[in-house]
Design an enzyme around this catalytic site. Sequence first.
Site, short mmCIF file in Angstrom:
data_model
loop_
_atom_site.label_atom_id
_atom_site.label_comp_id
_atom_site.label_asym_id
_atom_site.label_seq_id
_atom_site.Cartn_x
_atom_site.Cartn_y
_atom_site.Cartn_z
N ARG A 1 0.16 -7.11 -4.91
CA ARG A 1 1.22 -7.30 -3.79
C ARG A 1 1.67 -8.46 -3.73
NH1 ARG A 1 0.27 -3.18 -4.76
NH2 ARG A 1 -0.58 -1.43 -3.74
N SER B 1 0.67 1.76 4.41
CA SER B 1 -0.35 0.75 4.46
C SER B 1 -0.01 -0.49 5.08
CB SER B 1 -0.98 0.72 3.08
OG SER B 1 -1.24 1.85 2.43
N GLU C 1 0.18 -6.49 5.26
CA GLU C 1 1.48 -6.22 4.14
C GLU C 1 2.74 -6.42 4.65
OE1 GLU C 1 1.62 -3.11 1.24
OE2 GLU C 1 -0.49 -2.95 1.33
#
Length: 341
Positions: free
Chosen positions: A161, A231, A327
Amino acid sequence: MSLAHSLKSFNSFGLAQSCADLVEAHSKEAVQAMCLPLWQQQLPMLVLGGGSNLVFTEDFNGTVVRVLSKGIKVSEDAEAFYLEVEAGENWHELIQFTLEHGMFGLENMALIPGTVGAAPIQNIGAYGVELCDVCDWVEYLDLPSGEFVRISTAECQFAYRESIFKDKLRNLAVVTAVGLRLVKRWQPRLAYGPLQSFDPATVTAREIFERVCQVRSEKLPDPAVLGNAGSFFKNPIVSAACYLDLAQRFPTIVGYAQADATVKLAAGWLIEQAGLKGFVLGNAAVHDKQALVLVNRGGATGRDICRLALHVIAQVQDKFGVVLEAEPRIMGANGEGDLYV
């Protein structure tokens, strides 16, 4: 008093924030023409793709540039197919395009929301495959020079990520196109959960695609019905020693060994075991089917979402000693901020 242009339909949480100006760029030349003057004048600017990785905590006092450039070019050699994809293409629709044309390798990442331009920034991934596994190059508008630059996968400095676009090139680059390399000798990636029941000798890419779509649709709410950003938390990566200690105390803990001897923990499992699945805080909630997802129950603000996220982080840290990271990008009035708003 809200600003002139509503952003509610341009962010997947459905947050009712606005911006001072809203423009659309349908080509990389338009991106260049719109973004460079704003950057040179040091005016607040937000480049927006699908809006599926953003939490607006306030009205944005600047210009939002929606990147809507389209186009897919395909070439090939004996080894692979090579795709040049414009930043405004929808990611899931790109995967459908590749399958229809006999090009495989993206199917594990089906139904990840957002546009192609956002994919390298986050190094998106799912079910054992990440963008870095199939990326050949990334083209971006370099704001300081005003030129288009193309860098290799290695130069993108991809990690879980993470990428150079979230680090050294943060606020200095606008992704305009992505190059993908899909090998012709396709190998299925079946290591994760719902894919393990497939026979690697007979499974097709289409079957993997359909299974991933089925599982994601069952677990993840439709943003059009229940606002969310997919998410919300990264799966935390811990040392092998930390994992062994946790496994002794929590024998059912879910972890995946990484190539560098670390272990990636399932954040959803940690949140669920902390008793937070279905937890409600005002108009925000932890989704009752997938604890990794935070949702807008209707009328939630970005601050509500952030407060819930901080509560989840605190509870998981208290129980497991592991710190979760969000995130999505948290956007305030003049630019990017953090959860503490």
